[in-house]
Write an enzyme that holds these catalytic residues in place. Structure first.
Site, short mmCIF file in Angstrom:
data_model
loop_
_atom_site.label_atom_id
_atom_site.label_comp_id
_atom_site.label_asym_id
_atom_site.label_seq_id
_atom_site.Cartn_x
_atom_site.Cartn_y
_atom_site.Cartn_z
N LEU A 166 -25.26 -44.25 -12.27
CA LEU A 166 -26.62 -44.29 -11.74
C LEU A 166 -27.08 -42.86 -11.54
O LEU A 166 -26.28 -41.93 -11.53
CB LEU A 166 -26.65 -45.05 -10.42
CG LEU A 166 -26.26 -46.53 -10.47
CD1 LEU A 166 -26.11 -47.10 -9.07
CD2 LEU A 166 -27.31 -47.33 -11.25
N SER A 167 -28.39 -42.69 -11.33
CA SER A 167 -28.87 -41.32 -11.16
C SER A 167 -28.20 -40.65 -9.98
O SER A 167 -27.97 -39.44 -10.00
CB SER A 167 -30.39 -41.30 -11.01
OG SER A 167 -30.81 -42.02 -9.87
N GLU A 168 -27.89 -41.41 -8.93
CA GLU A 168 -27.18 -40.84 -7.78
C GLU A 168 -26.20 -41.85 -7.19
O GLU A 168 -26.50 -43.04 -7.11
CB GLU A 168 -28.13 -40.41 -6.65
CG GLU A 168 -29.22 -39.45 -7.05
CD GLU A 168 -28.73 -38.05 -7.33
OE1 GLU A 168 -27.58 -37.72 -6.97
OE2 GLU A 168 -29.51 -37.28 -7.92
N THR A 169 -25.06 -41.33 -6.77
CA THR A 169 -24.16 -42.06 -5.87
C THR A 169 -24.07 -41.25 -4.59
O THR A 169 -23.79 -40.05 -4.63
CB THR A 169 -22.76 -42.23 -6.48
OG1 THR A 169 -22.86 -43.05 -7.66
CG2 THR A 169 -21.81 -42.89 -5.49
#
Length: 264
Positions: free
Chosen positions: A44-47
């Protein structure tokens, strides 16, 4: 080792909108290489990873490729998980991050993020970047202290129809590009392109608004601003600017929760 994981759609009222982030609460920090490997696996774009610190929390964010200094949507997602799933009840959460102390409070609808505003410096048009974007901006603004650059266009349609060459964009600049213009039905719109950090286009980018809100507040002469990020998924933010701080109010929806199984 079993760890809880949540996936949350942030800056949206509905599932499959906004920007998805993974949130993983930890008791103590894991090795950085393992955190990065988990983020790559999540893709994902961020964790976001959070660890308790007395009454507060330490918070870090990883794209599939790098750790970043500031992330808005994964901070909102982390607050949502704390309030909705982990029994947090105080009116405000304080996160200690690489960008300093960030605060999130419950709003009438959703959550309000209190973030630092970036200082902006005049920039110059780079033809190679314009060619990679497919259109030349009417104004370029550098974001002081961050590898980001605003490209300001005249119309929302200029931004919505951009089809960047991401390979070219990655090689022509070391800055993530924030494309923005006055909005139809809101104060401003934006899109965020970050192939340099492993994200060709981010659906909704809270950290970009730490530059967008100061810019549009000065240009429009108002401190309360409505914003839309016009990616394919789209997102909405209600923003305010004052005393060098940016507040962003948005909603979040839990998509799933589960367990991550790691070797001991």
């Amino acid at each position: 080792m079993n760890l809880r994981i949540f996936q949350v759609d942030a800056f949206t009222r509905k599932t499959f909108g906004g920007n998805p982030a993974a949130v993983m609460p930890l008791k103590a920090w894991l090795e950085d290489a393992l955190l990065q490997a988990i983020a790559l696996e999540n893709n994902l774009s961020e964790t976001a990873f959070l660890v308790p610190r007395e009454e507060d929390f330490e918070l870090r964010w990883f794209t599939p490729e790098v750790e970043v200094d500031l992330c808005g949507h994964a901070t909102l997602a982390s607050a949502h998980v704390l309030y909705q799933h982990l029994g947090y009840t105080a009116g405000q959460i304080r996160f200690h991050t690489r960008a300093g102390e960030l605060r999130v409070s419950r709003a009438v609808e959703g959550y309000t993020l209190d973030f630092p505003g970036y200082r902006l410096d005049p920039g110059v048009v780079d033809i190679a970047v314009s060619d990679a974007l497919g259109l030349t901006a009417s104004e370029v603004v550098n974001v002081h202290g961050a590898a980001k650059q605003l490209h300001v266009f005249e119309f929302e349609e200029d931004v919505s129809t951009l089809e960047p060459d991401f390979a070219a964009l990655k090689t022509t600049t070391d800055k993530c590009i924030i494309a923005t213009a006055p909005g139809n039905g809101c104060d401003f719109v934006s899109r965020f392109f970050g192939p340099q950090v492993g994200i060709n286009e981010d659906p909704v980018t809270g950290s970009a608004h730490c530059a967008l809100v100061p810019y549009w507040a000065e240009r429009l002469g108002q401190n309360a601003l409505s914003a839309r990020q016009i990616s394919a998924r789209g997102g909405e933010l209600e923003c305010r600017y004052g005393d060098g701080r940016v507040s962003m109010t948005g909603q979040a929806v839990t998509f799933m929760q589960g367990e991550v199984f790691l070797p001991d």
